[in-house]
Design a protein around this motif. Structure first.
Motif, PDB file in Angstrom:
ATOM      1  N   MET A 176      -6.020 -11.832   4.756  1.00  0.00           N
ATOM      2  CA  MET A 176      -6.022 -10.577   5.507  1.00  0.00           C
ATOM      3  C   MET A 176      -7.390  -9.927   5.388  1.00  0.00           C
ATOM      4  SD  MET A 176      -2.364  -8.777   4.628  1.00  0.00           S
ATOM      5  CE  MET A 176      -2.526  -8.784   2.846  1.00  0.00           C
ATOM      6  N   ARG A 177      -7.726  -9.095   6.377  1.00  0.00           N
ATOM      7  CA  ARG A 177      -8.954  -8.319   6.304  1.00  0.00           C
ATOM      8  C   ARG A 177      -8.817  -7.301   5.172  1.00  0.00           C
ATOM      9  NH1 ARG A 177      -7.785  -9.154  11.549  1.00  0.00           N
ATOM     10  NH2 ARG A 177      -6.573  -7.267  11.828  1.00  0.00           N
ATOM     11  N   GLY A 178      -9.928  -6.918   4.570  1.00  0.00           N
ATOM     12  CA  GLY A 178      -9.878  -5.971   3.456  1.00  0.00           C
ATOM     13  C   GLY A 178      -9.365  -6.663   2.209  1.00  0.00           C
ATOM     14  N   GLU A 232      -5.196 -10.505  -4.054  1.00  0.00           N
ATOM     15  CA  GLU A 232      -5.593  -9.277  -4.754  1.00  0.00           C
ATOM     16  C   GLU A 232      -4.512  -8.208  -4.641  1.00  0.00           C
ATOM     17  OE1 GLU A 232      -7.540  -6.672  -7.138  1.00  0.00           O
ATOM     18  OE2 GLU A 232      -7.941  -8.804  -6.865  1.00  0.00           O
ATOM     19  N   THR A 233      -3.856  -8.130  -3.498  1.00  0.00           N
ATOM     20  CA  THR A 233      -2.748  -7.185  -3.340  1.00  0.00           C
ATOM     21  C   THR A 233      -1.657  -7.499  -4.362  1.00  0.00           C
ATOM     22  OG1 THR A 233      -3.220  -6.938  -0.981  1.00  0.00           O
ATOM     23  CG2 THR A 233      -1.036  -6.278  -1.730  1.00  0.00           C
ATOM     24  N   PHE A 236       6.799 -10.249   1.098  1.00  0.00           N
ATOM     25  CA  PHE A 236       6.199 -11.379   1.775  1.00  0.00           C
ATOM     26  C   PHE A 236       4.771 -10.984   2.110  1.00  0.00           C
ATOM     27  CE2 PHE A 236      10.659 -12.104   2.228  1.00  0.00           C
ATOM     28  CZ  PHE A 236      10.809 -13.482   2.274  1.00  0.00           C
ATOM     29  N   LEU A 237       3.790 -11.679   1.508  1.00  0.00           N
ATOM     30  CA  LEU A 237       2.378 -11.339   1.677  1.00  0.00           C
ATOM     31  C   LEU A 237       1.621 -12.453   2.402  1.00  0.00           C
ATOM     32  CD1 LEU A 237       1.271  -9.969  -1.827  1.00  0.00           C
ATOM     33  CD2 LEU A 237       1.290  -8.714   0.328  1.00  0.00           C
ATOM     34  N   VAL A 285      13.945  -3.611   5.723  1.00  0.00           N
ATOM     35  CA  VAL A 285      12.673  -4.324   5.812  1.00  0.00           C
ATOM     36  C   VAL A 285      11.592  -3.361   6.291  1.00  0.00           C
ATOM     37  CG1 VAL A 285      11.439  -6.269   6.812  1.00  0.00           C
ATOM     38  CG2 VAL A 285      13.898  -6.453   6.402  1.00  0.00           C
ATOM     39  N   SER A 286      10.490  -3.293   5.542  1.00  0.00           N
ATOM     40  CA  SER A 286       9.343  -2.467   5.914  1.00  0.00           C
ATOM     41  C   SER A 286       8.162  -3.376   6.184  1.00  0.00           C
ATOM     42  CB  SER A 286       8.979  -1.503   4.781  1.00  0.00           C
ATOM     43  OG  SER A 286      10.057  -0.655   4.480  1.00  0.00           O
ATOM     44  N   CYS A 287       7.414  -3.095   7.259  1.00  0.00           N
ATOM     45  CA  CYS A 287       6.235  -3.891   7.610  1.00  0.00           C
ATOM     46  C   CYS A 287       4.960  -3.103   7.338  1.00  0.00           C
ATOM     47  CB  CYS A 287       6.274  -4.285   9.081  1.00  0.00           C
ATOM     48  SG  CYS A 287       7.565  -5.473   9.475  1.00  0.00           S
ATOM     49  N   PHE A 288       3.947  -3.814   6.849  1.00  0.00           N
ATOM     50  CA  PHE A 288       2.645  -3.234   6.564  1.00  0.00           C
ATOM     51  C   PHE A 288       1.577  -4.118   7.177  1.00  0.00           C
ATOM     52  CE2 PHE A 288       5.587  -1.979   3.294  1.00  0.00           C
ATOM     53  CZ  PHE A 288       5.377  -0.616   3.207  1.00  0.00           C
ATOM     54  N   ARG A 289       0.491  -3.507   7.671  1.00  0.00           N
ATOM     55  CA  ARG A 289      -0.566  -4.257   8.360  1.00  0.00           C
ATOM     56  C   ARG A 289      -1.745  -4.615   7.475  1.00  0.00           C
ATOM     57  NH1 ARG A 289       0.044  -0.636  13.522  1.00  0.00           N
ATOM     58  NH2 ARG A 289       1.672  -1.804  14.563  1.00  0.00           N
ATOM     59  N   SER A 290      -1.732  -4.150   6.231  1.00  0.00           N
ATOM     60  CA  SER A 290      -2.838  -4.482   5.318  1.00  0.00           C
ATOM     61  C   SER A 290      -2.369  -4.323   3.881  1.00  0.00           C
ATOM     62  CB  SER A 290      -4.042  -3.571   5.570  1.00  0.00           C
ATOM     63  OG  SER A 290      -3.750  -2.243   5.181  1.00  0.00           O
ATOM     64  N   GLY A 291      -3.105  -4.965   2.978  1.00  0.00           N
ATOM     65  CA  GLY A 291      -2.819  -4.794   1.563  1.00  0.00           C
ATOM     66  C   GLY A 291      -3.010  -3.346   1.145  1.00  0.00           C
TER      67      GLY A 291
END
Length: 77
Positions: free
Chosen positions: A55-57, A62-63, A50-51, A30-36
């Motif tokens: 989110m900001r940005g 859109e991601t 899982f999106l 499992v990898s975590c990301f803080r933004s698209g």
């Protein structure tokens, strides 16, 4: 081994989701990301993503659209 990405601008929510996935099966990567933007910049093959929608940005919708251009098979939640 399955590879799953979790993308949420709220770190606690992303980590909680990731931990639930790991409890279900410790062999899942499992990898975590803080933004698209962060997810798109370092994107590699995932079985599922899982999106967060709001989110900001770049938001989750859109991601997902941008991911679909390159990966039509990934499951997006």
């Amino acid at each position: 081994m399955y590879r799953i990405a979790v993308c949420d601008d709220e770190t606690a929510a992303a980590e909680q989701t990731a931990e639930m996935i790991r409890k279900w099966n410790r062999q899942i990567d499992v990898s975590c990301f803080r933004s698209g933007e962060e997810l798109l910049q370092s994107y590699s093959y995932y079985h599922a993503i899982f999106l967060d929608i709001d989110m900001r940005g770049i938001d989750g919708i859109e991601t997902a659209r941008r991911i679909r251009v390159h990966d039509r098979k990934v499951k997006i939640v």
